[in-house]
Design a protein around this motif. Structure first.
Motif, PDB file in Angstrom:
ATOM      1  N   PRO A 343       0.822  -1.220   0.000  1.00 27.67           N
ATOM      2  CA  PRO A 343       0.000   0.000   0.000  1.00 27.67           C
ATOM      3  C   PRO A 343       0.859   1.275   0.000  1.00 27.67           C
ATOM      4  N   ARG A 344       0.285   2.339  -0.537  1.00 28.73           N
ATOM      5  CA  ARG A 344       0.945   3.643  -0.446  1.00 28.73           C
ATOM      6  C   ARG A 344       0.482   4.363   0.819  1.00 28.73           C
ATOM      7  N   GLU A 345      -0.762   4.066   1.184  1.00 24.55           N
ATOM      8  CA  GLU A 345      -1.328   4.689   2.384  1.00 24.55           C
ATOM      9  C   GLU A 345      -1.905   3.617   3.284  1.00 24.55           C
ATOM     10  N   LYS A 346      -1.907   3.910   4.594  1.00 27.47           N
ATOM     11  CA  LYS A 346      -2.474   2.958   5.549  1.00 27.47           C
ATOM     12  C   LYS A 346      -3.456   3.690   6.451  1.00 27.47           C
ATOM     13  N   PRO A 347      -4.679   3.923   5.960  1.00 24.92           N
ATOM     14  CA  PRO A 347      -5.659   4.599   6.810  1.00 24.92           C
ATOM     15  C   PRO A 347      -6.043   3.755   8.020  1.00 24.92           C
ATOM     16  N   ALA A 348      -6.864   4.358   8.867  1.00 26.58           N
ATOM     17  CA  ALA A 348      -7.148   3.765  10.178  1.00 26.58           C
ATOM     18  C   ALA A 348      -7.627   2.315  10.110  1.00 26.58           C
ATOM     19  N   ILE A 349      -8.331   1.976   9.065  1.00 26.44           N
ATOM     20  CA  ILE A 349      -8.981   0.656   8.984  1.00 26.44           C
ATOM     21  C   ILE A 349      -8.011  -0.436   8.492  1.00 26.44           C
ATOM     22  N   HIS A 350      -6.830  -0.024   8.069  1.00 21.77           N
ATOM     23  CA  HIS A 350      -5.867  -0.940   7.437  1.00 21.77           C
ATOM     24  C   HIS A 350      -5.558  -2.148   8.325  1.00 21.77           C
ATOM     25  N   ARG A 351      -5.169  -1.883   9.559  1.00 24.16           N
ATOM     26  CA  ARG A 351      -4.759  -2.993  10.435  1.00 24.16           C
ATOM     27  C   ARG A 351      -5.949  -3.907  10.739  1.00 24.16           C
ATOM     28  N   ALA A 352      -7.127  -3.302  10.953  1.00 22.43           N
ATOM     29  CA  ALA A 352      -8.323  -4.107  11.251  1.00 22.43           C
ATOM     30  C   ALA A 352      -8.627  -5.076  10.117  1.00 22.43           C
ATOM     31  N   LEU A 353      -8.431  -4.598   8.899  1.00 24.93           N
ATOM     32  CA  LEU A 353      -8.716  -5.456   7.739  1.00 24.93           C
ATOM     33  C   LEU A 353      -7.737  -6.627   7.669  1.00 24.93           C
ATOM     34  N   TRP A 354      -6.467  -6.366   7.908  1.00 24.72           N
ATOM     35  CA  TRP A 354      -5.493  -7.463   7.851  1.00 24.72           C
ATOM     36  C   TRP A 354      -5.723  -8.480   8.968  1.00 24.72           C
ATOM     37  N   ILE A 355      -6.079  -7.983  10.131  1.00 20.94           N
ATOM     38  CA  ILE A 355      -6.372  -8.924  11.237  1.00 20.94           C
ATOM     39  C   ILE A 355      -7.590  -9.776  10.874  1.00 20.94           C
ATOM     40  N   THR A 356      -8.575  -9.133  10.251  1.00 17.87           N
ATOM     41  CA  THR A 356      -9.770  -9.878   9.840  1.00 17.87           C
ATOM     42  C   THR A 356      -9.415 -10.928   8.787  1.00 17.87           C
ATOM     43  N   VAL A 357      -8.586 -10.541   7.820  1.00 18.41           N
ATOM     44  CA  VAL A 357      -8.150 -11.507   6.792  1.00 18.41           C
ATOM     45  C   VAL A 357      -7.462 -12.699   7.469  1.00 18.41           C
ATOM     46  N   ALA A 358      -6.573 -12.415   8.396  1.00 15.52           N
ATOM     47  CA  ALA A 358      -5.833 -13.494   9.063  1.00 15.52           C
ATOM     48  C   ALA A 358      -6.782 -14.414   9.830  1.00 15.52           C
ATOM     49  N   CYS A 359      -7.741 -13.813  10.525  1.00 13.67           N
ATOM     50  CA  CYS A 359      -8.676 -14.628  11.329  1.00 13.67           C
ATOM     51  C   CYS A 359      -9.545 -15.523  10.436  1.00 13.67           C
ATOM     52  N   VAL A 360      -9.990 -15.001   9.304  1.00 16.30           N
ATOM     53  CA  VAL A 360     -10.862 -15.792   8.420  1.00 16.30           C
ATOM     54  C   VAL A 360     -10.045 -16.844   7.665  1.00 16.30           C
ATOM     55  N   ALA A 361      -8.812 -16.483   7.296  1.00 14.31           N
ATOM     56  CA  ALA A 361      -7.988 -17.410   6.505  1.00 14.31           C
ATOM     57  C   ALA A 361      -7.505 -18.599   7.331  1.00 14.31           C
ATOM     58  N   ALA A 362      -7.236 -18.364   8.600  1.00 12.17           N
ATOM     59  CA  ALA A 362      -6.599 -19.405   9.426  1.00 12.17           C
ATOM     60  C   ALA A 362      -7.378 -20.723   9.463  1.00 12.17           C
ATOM     61  N   PRO A 363      -8.690 -20.713   9.744  1.00 14.41           N
ATOM     62  CA  PRO A 363      -9.390 -22.008   9.841  1.00 14.41           C
ATOM     63  C   PRO A 363      -9.257 -22.854   8.573  1.00 14.41           C
ATOM     64  N   SER A 364      -9.327 -22.207   7.408  1.00 12.24           N
ATOM     65  CA  SER A 364      -9.223 -22.974   6.159  1.00 12.24           C
ATOM     66  C   SER A 364      -7.835 -23.568   5.977  1.00 12.24           C
ATOM     67  N   LEU A 365      -6.815 -22.885   6.504  1.00 17.18           N
ATOM     68  CA  LEU A 365      -5.455 -23.412   6.353  1.00 17.18           C
ATOM     69  C   LEU A 365      -5.229 -24.652   7.217  1.00 17.18           C
ATOM     70  N   PHE A 366      -6.069 -24.828   8.238  1.00 15.78           N
ATOM     71  CA  PHE A 366      -5.958 -26.019   9.085  1.00 15.78           C
ATOM     72  C   PHE A 366      -7.027 -27.064   8.727  1.00 15.78           C
ATOM     73  N   TYR A 367      -7.762 -26.828   7.647  1.00 14.40           N
ATOM     74  CA  TYR A 367      -8.909 -27.678   7.305  1.00 14.40           C
ATOM     75  C   TYR A 367      -8.467 -28.894   6.495  1.00 14.40           C
ATOM     76  N   MET A 368      -9.225 -29.957   6.582  1.00 13.32           N
ATOM     77  CA  MET A 368      -8.812 -31.224   5.960  1.00 13.32           C
ATOM     78  C   MET A 368      -8.830 -31.186   4.425  1.00 13.32           C
ATOM     79  N   ASN A 369      -9.568 -30.230   3.848  1.00 16.71           N
ATOM     80  CA  ASN A 369      -9.654 -30.166   2.394  1.00 16.71           C
ATOM     81  C   ASN A 369      -8.971 -28.891   1.896  1.00 16.71           C
ATOM     82  N   SER A 370      -8.349 -28.976   0.750  1.00 17.08           N
ATOM     83  CA  SER A 370      -7.670 -27.805   0.179  1.00 17.08           C
ATOM     84  C   SER A 370      -8.599 -26.983  -0.706  1.00 17.08           C
ATOM     85  N   GLY A 371      -9.794 -27.533  -0.965  1.00 19.71           N
ATOM     86  CA  GLY A 371     -10.699 -26.905  -1.933  1.00 19.71           C
ATOM     87  C   GLY A 371     -10.829 -27.757  -3.186  1.00 19.71           C
TER      88      GLY A 371
END
Lengths: 437, 70
Positions: A343-371
């Motif tokens: 990013p060129r800019e990191k407005p206030a919501i930037h960190r919240a979005l990345w934390i949300t991405v990490a939280c949603v992505a994590a369960p699938s990375l530990f899931y028995m199926n890859s898709g």
């Protein structure tokens, strides 16, 4: 308003054109329609199924001591696992009293299939409803992007907004997912719609009831999406801290409603509020599920490899290009997503979005199926809306040829997936050998 | 006509013939999971040898499976 309608029409026309010969009939994995039809007939279980496409199977057996129990025969051991968690040696089973089949996918998309089930019964169409829902994604993303600009979080023009809409709709794995109609892809498409509603409602915590409804529905569409919660919490903290009690009530009530309904639904079917049924799936992965469970560190390396490293393969002979049945890495199907990490800019919501991405992505990375089986890593659709929003707020200049390249890549997927299997490596040991070498 | 259409056509045709339940199940399976393709092709060839009257329809599906890369 006209622009939103035009975007919907474009989405519908493009998805319809790419689905084409599938539009007139039911997909081959019509779980959501079959479930909707069962509901309309007052049943939670479904009629016996004719294909082995991810149905949960519950068997009732009579034991030698005269008792009857329900559960499933394990495939790795000579045991019968009951719904109450007991393990009974198969030598003690006297007679099978019958089998019941259930749809174990989170059920919200079945609500969308009720009109189809009313029209066509158990054989109702699921391709057209999926395309209709997918077409909503285009105007909804524009709404979210404009909302970000109104909130001062983005300085993008409407022209840039439209390029981002094109990127999500046709330049990501959403494209091939929107033209299938099958249970796995329909759930992903519905999840993207709900993530958009949730994001729109969460900005400045402006619409807590809508955010709660979207989060609750999303969790009962794609379980991992329950972890979208951080975005709303951060926005409450950032913008409406003083009102947090009232907002928590407004947001929490619909979430609790969905959670309670989901737990009752699970308990009635599988005798456990947290069992949505995948434990009883009659699939090849059952061997892994019995050994390591539905989620485990054991699956992490495989899933990381699928999400981040899988490239197209060039076998040196016809068809010259092949894609693993596990799909292509996220950055290969959509290279423009690299804008999100640059990013060129990191407005206030930037960190919240990345934390949300990490939280949603994590369960699938530990899931028995890859898709499996897929053109690209489809589980990214659970959090792709947040990645697109990160690109929007990041302010980096959008290179149109790059977005056009993303569209070309995913057009290939939308055309070939489930039509021209010669471009996919799925036979032999393809499931076990994630990276061919 | 795609392999999918051919498969559905053959599935419907086989419904008139008793004792074809397993084959019909395999035809359904390949529509969902392409990795079943090679097994189905072998089964279709065996079945065609035993049922010459159906050989044309069976060969049609085999051809379409080949064309689709299955």
């Amino acid at each position: 308003m006209r622009l939103y309608a035009v975007l919907f029409a474009i989405g519908l026309a493009v998805y319809g054109a790419l689905a084409w010969e599938r539009l007139g009939k039911q997909s081959v994995a019509p779980q959501f329609v079959v479930q909707a039809d069962a509901w309309l007939h007052g049943h939670l279980d479904v009629e016996p199924v004719t294909s082995d496409a991810d149905w949960a199977k519950l068997e009732t057996v009579a034991l030698a001591d005269g008792r009857e129990v329900t559960g499933r025969r394990m495939v790795t051991q000579p045991l019968f696992r009951t719904t109450t968690g007991d393990f009974i040696p198969t030598s003690q089973l006297r007679q099978s009293k019958g089998v019941r089949w259930y749809m174990s996918f989170p059920p919200v998309p079945s609500l969308l299939m009720i009109p189809s089930a009313l029209i066509g019964g158990r054989g109702g169409n699921d391709v057209i409803p999926t395309a209709l829902v997918a077409a909503l994604i285009l105007p909804l993303l524009l709404l979210v992007l404009r909302r970000l600009r109104d909130a001062g979080l983005s300085q993008r023009t409407d022209e840039e907004h439209l390029w981002l809409v094109a990127l999500l709709a046709f330049g990501t794995v959403l494209f091939f997912s929107s033209v299938q109609g099958k249970v796995w892809y329909t759930a992903q498409v519905c999840g993207v719609v709900l993530a958009l509603v949730y994001t729109w409602a969460s900005i400045e915590a402006a619409h807590p009831v809508a955010a709660g409804l979207a989060l609750g529905a999303a969790a009962l569409t794609r379980t991992a999406m329950a972890f979208m919660l951080p975005l709303f919490l951060f926005e409450v903290w950032r913008c409406r801290r003083a009102e947090w009690r009232r907002i928590a009530l407004q947001f929490g009530a619909p979430v609790a409603g969905f959670a309670i309904a989901g737990m009752i639904y699970n308990a009635v079917r599988f005798h456990s509020p947290l069992e949505f049924g995948h434990t009883y799936l009659d699939v090849r992965q059952q061997i892994l599920i019995e050994q390591f469970g539905l989620a485990s560190y054991h699956y992490l390396a495989r899933n990381l490899a699928v999400a981040f490293t899988l490239l197209p393969e060039f076998p040196g002979h016809s068809p010259w290009l092949q894609i693993s049945g596990h799909g292509l890495a996220i950055w290969v199907t959509t290279p423009a997503l690299l804008y999100a990490v640059w990013p060129r800019e990191k407005p206030a919501i930037h960190r919240a979005l990345w934390i949300t991405v990490a939280c949603v992505a994590a369960p699938s990375l530990f899931y028995m199926n890859s898709g499996w089986i897929q053109f690209g890593y489809r589980f990214q659709l659970d959090y792709i809306v947040f990645l697109i929003v990160l690109i929007a707020i990041g302010g980096r200049r959008l290179h149109k040829p790059l977005i056009a390249a993303c569209i070309a890549i995913n057009l290939f997927g939308a055309i070939t997936f489930d039509r021209q299997w010669q471009y996919y490596r799925y036979g032999g040991n393809a499931y076990d050998v994630v990276v061919a070498h | 006509m795609s392999y999918r259409d051919k498969a559905e056509q053959l599935h419907a045709e086989l419904e008139k013939h008793p004792g074809t339940e397993d084959l019909r199940k395999e035809i359904k399976a390949v529509l969902v999971r392409p990795e079943h393709g090679p097994t189905l092709r072998d089964r279709l060839r065996e079945f065609a040898a035993q049922h010459p009257k159906l050989a044309g329809a069976l060969q049609g599906l085999i051809d379409e499976l080949n064309a689709a890369g299955l």
